[in-house]
Design an enzyme around this catalytic site. Structure first.
Site, mmCIF file in Angstrom:
data_model
loop_
_atom_site.group_PDB
_atom_site.id
_atom_site.type_symbol
_atom_site.label_atom_id
_atom_site.label_comp_id
_atom_site.label_asym_id
_atom_site.label_seq_id
_atom_site.Cartn_x
_atom_site.Cartn_y
_atom_site.Cartn_z
ATOM 1 N N ASP A 100 0.814 -1.214 0.000
ATOM 2 C CA ASP A 100 0.000 0.000 0.000
ATOM 3 C C ASP A 100 0.850 1.267 0.000
ATOM 4 O O ASP A 100 0.620 2.164 0.788
ATOM 5 C CB ASP A 100 -0.901 -0.049 1.254
ATOM 6 C CG ASP A 100 -1.904 1.084 1.292
ATOM 7 O OD1 ASP A 100 -2.396 1.487 0.227
ATOM 8 O OD2 ASP A 100 -2.206 1.558 2.413
ATOM 9 N N GLU A 150 0.794 -1.173 14.057
ATOM 10 C CA GLU A 150 -0.098 -0.339 13.240
ATOM 11 C C GLU A 150 -1.494 -0.348 13.830
ATOM 12 O O GLU A 150 -2.028 -1.410 14.171
ATOM 13 C CB GLU A 150 -0.203 -0.855 11.787
ATOM 14 C CG GLU A 150 1.022 -0.643 10.949
ATOM 15 C CD GLU A 150 0.839 -1.063 9.481
ATOM 16 O OE1 GLU A 150 -0.325 -1.083 8.999
ATOM 17 O OE2 GLU A 150 1.854 -1.379 8.847
HETATM 18 C C1 BDP Z 1 -1.470 -2.515 6.487
HETATM 19 C C2 BDP Z 1 -0.106 -2.266 5.877
HETATM 20 C C3 BDP Z 1 0.181 -0.820 5.527
HETATM 21 C C4 BDP Z 1 -1.055 -0.173 4.970
HETATM 22 C C5 BDP Z 1 -2.132 -0.192 6.031
HETATM 23 C C6 BDP Z 1 -3.425 0.480 5.577
HETATM 24 O O1 BDP Z 1 0.922 -2.779 6.693
HETATM 25 O O2 BDP Z 1 1.252 -0.761 4.627
HETATM 26 O O3 BDP Z 1 -0.826 1.116 4.496
HETATM 27 O O4 BDP Z 1 -2.434 -1.517 6.394
HETATM 28 O O5 BDP Z 1 -4.254 -0.214 4.998
HETATM 29 O O6 BDP Z 1 -2.038 -3.559 5.806
HETATM 30 O O7 BDP Z 1 -3.564 1.674 5.766
#
Ligand code: BDP
Length: 595
Positions: free
Chosen positions: A162, A507
């Site tokens: 992404d 995240e």
């Molecule tokens: C996760 C990924 C990250 C994406 C994020 C998203 O690690 O690179 O940008 O989600 O969807 O899957 O914002």
């Protein structure tokens, strides 16, 4: 790999500036020998920069294949009898380089440096032509993976991650000179001994060199005073009353690593910064200098308007100022090794780094869902296979070789969100964990787990020293329903906490359009992002094993086109031009409350 430096024995010259540039979508330049003459029909291209957004041209932005870069450089007159090296800090994703008509090197992987001794083909005082063909294609045998599709309208690059597939020369290019006899590598490992309340810093070093008779190491403190000296290529220095490197306090010593000839004359001098600190995982704690550390901060990207993924000192210093403003003590180099300058700055600012290799998108389950991929099997002889794993292993080798001496780096991340709930994934990752530990027994190793492999289903997590989780309860699932999201998230996290390892939430985030508001919890509004983060923080604060929170993302960033993204990913606490959303102020309140 050592850095180009200016020391008493070393000199460097940056080749940064405007280069000649030409796309080669048909892939004819290699056979036609474009390196052998001034590049015809060239346009101007700055280095460092991603080429994609610099010119107002869709053919450049969406280019797939070879792109040619060329410049000329005069080798400094004073470099007679010196060993002259040509170095690219990176070329995304691979390159072949010529000096004059001679092919001198090639390199696979877009985020680590490569260099070659060109002494035998350059003349001090003379000008030489330097040409690089940089290729941006991703396949199942690259890190990160992708698929190039031949369509009736030309070749199209699909990929499973992404962020926009920026390419080109993102970092500096150098010519540098050393003596023929020179230091080739330095490794420092630090430790702390405490006896009767006195702290002694221990600096173990290993020096590799070509030629020369002996090695001398002189360690100086930040004021330039000599605190220890060592003789020989391997040794241990003791620093009584050492000033430790610690989060928020980037205290650095400097080791002058000298190579001497038989009569004790210095042939080479390389300066290695040293931060004395320890890192350890104990139970569910992550310890730095024996003290429990709680990560606050972000997953970041190297991403900015026009420059794309180019390193830029203005953004570097500004981003760190914003990290400090918001109370962040750390970040992850999602999803690839960043420019050397970033780690140097983290060292001196006392910012903690989770260092990640470019293995992102090894997950066809996720690719199908979010990124519109095909029905591929992730790990198979036809897709991500043994050859891919060797490329991945090499990327890990180059990451550790480059970053091993940075005190800021406390944890290696060997993949982001790969498939991890199958036997094939376990088989793929087991040797990579072993390799990373063999390369660096001093730092913990982990990988970043995805929501599709929740607690109880993941087969790879137990290989890591820490658990790194990306979760989007309240965004991709339970969208807009923070009550249900909180309950589900808490249940899953409590499951992970039974594993007895420290958990870093690598995240969590919600896309947010700055300026969009609502009195009720409506996704995409600034208020929703704040409430979403608050909900997450309630969950983290209730689980002792959680030792860190990295919001996704520090700033909005460019992605490929798709129906999920409006002008890129908008999960930033800051906009792409680094203005705070309401969430930035909320994070600041949480992360600076103890200041
Ligand atoms: C996760 C990924 C990250 C994406 C994020 C998203 O690690 O690179 O940008 O989600 O969807 O899957 O914002």
């Amino acid at each position: 790999m050592l850095r180009p430096q200016d020391t008493t024995t070393r000199e460097r010259k940056a080749l940064d500036g405007i280069w000649d540039f030409r796309l080669d979508a048909a892939g004819e330049g290699r056979a036609a020998g474009w390196f052998a003459a001034p590049l015809a029909d060239a346009t101007a291209m700055p280095v460092p920069a991603s080429y994609n957004d610099v010119l107002a041209d869709a053919a450049v932005r969406d280019h797939v294949g070879d792109a040619w870069y060329q410049t000329t450089v005069r080798v400094p007159r004073g470099w007679a009898d010196r060993r002259v090296v040509l170095r690219f800090d990176s070329a995304t994703h691979r390159a072949v380089v010529w000096v004059g008509d001679s092919e001198v090197m090639s390199h696979e992987g877009g985020y680590t440096p490569f260099e070659v001794d060109v002494s035998s083909i350059v003349q001090p005082g003379e000008e030489v032509r330097v040409t690089a063909v940089v290729n941006n294609e991703l396949s199942f045998q690259t890190v990160p993976p992708g698929v190039v599709e031949d369509t009736p309208h030309g070749r199209r690059q699909r990929y499973f991650h992404d962020f926009f597939n920026y390419a080109g020369l993102h970092r500096s290019v150098w010519l540098y000179a050393t003596a023929p006899e020179h230091v080739t590598d330095v490794r420092v490992v630090t430790d702390i001994r405490t006896a009767a309340g006195d702290v002694t810093g221990v600096v173990r070093y290993d020096v590799e060199h070509e030629g020369g008779a002996s090695v001398r190491v002189t360690l100086r403190d930040a004021d330039g005073a000599v605190v220890a000296t060592g003789e020989g290529a391997h040794g241990e220095l003791e620093v009584p009353g050492a000033h430790l490197w610690a989060p928020g306090e980037g205290y650095l010593y400097e080791a002058d690593v000298e190579l001497l000839d038989g009569s004790g004359t210095t042939l080479d001098s390389y300066l290695q910064t040293v931060g004395i600190r320890t890192v350890e995982v104990r139970g569910t704690q992550f310890l730095i200098n024996g003290e429990p550390f709680y990560f606050t901060g972000f997953g970041k990207h190297e991403d900015s308007p026009v420059r794309g993924k180019a390193h830029d000192d203005v953004h570097l210093v500004n981003d760190f100022a914003l990290l400090d403003w918001i109370g962040a003590n750390s970040f992850r180099t999602s999803h690839y090794p960043y420019a050397d300058e970033v780690y140097d700055f983290a060292d001196r600012e006392g910012v903690v780094v989770i260092d990640e290799v470019a293995a992102v998108g090894q997950n066809m389950g996720l690719a199908g869902g979010i990124f519109g991929g095909q029905n591929y099997t992730t790990f198979s002889p036809e897709t991500i296979n043994d050859a891919s794993r060797e490329v991945h292993a090499q990327a890990i080798r180059e990451l550790v070789a480059r970053d091993k001496n940075h005190p800021s780096v406390v944890l290696w991340s060997i993949a982001n969100e790969p498939e991890s709930d199958t036997d094939a994934s376990r088989e793929y990752f087991e040797p990579l964990f072993a390799l990373t530990r063999e390369l660096d027994p001093t730092r913990p190793v982990g990988f970043v787990n995805v929501m599709l492999a929740p607690h109880g289903r993941c087969q790879v997590s137990e290989l890591g020293d820490v658990l790194m989780l990306n979760r989007y309860y309240g965004w991709y699932v339970n969208t807009g329903d923070l009550v249900a999201a909180e309950a589900a998230w808490r249940t899953e996290l409590e499951g992970w906490a039974t594993e007895g390892k420290p958990i870093i939430i690598t995240e969590y985030g919600a896309d947010t359009m700055p300026g969009v508001h609502s009195v009720t919890p409506v996704p995409w509004t600034e208020e929703y992002q704040v409430e979403y983060l608050d909900m997450n923080h309630r969950v983290f604060d209730a689980v002792d094993a959680v030792v860190g929170e990295h919001v996704w993302n520090f700033a909005d960033f460019a992605t490929s086109s798709g129906v999920f993204r409006v002008d890129g990913n908008k999960k930033g606490a800051f906009t792409r031009d680094r203005r705070p959303k309401a969430a930035a102020h909320a994070l600041r309140r949480r992360w600076t409350r103890d200041r």
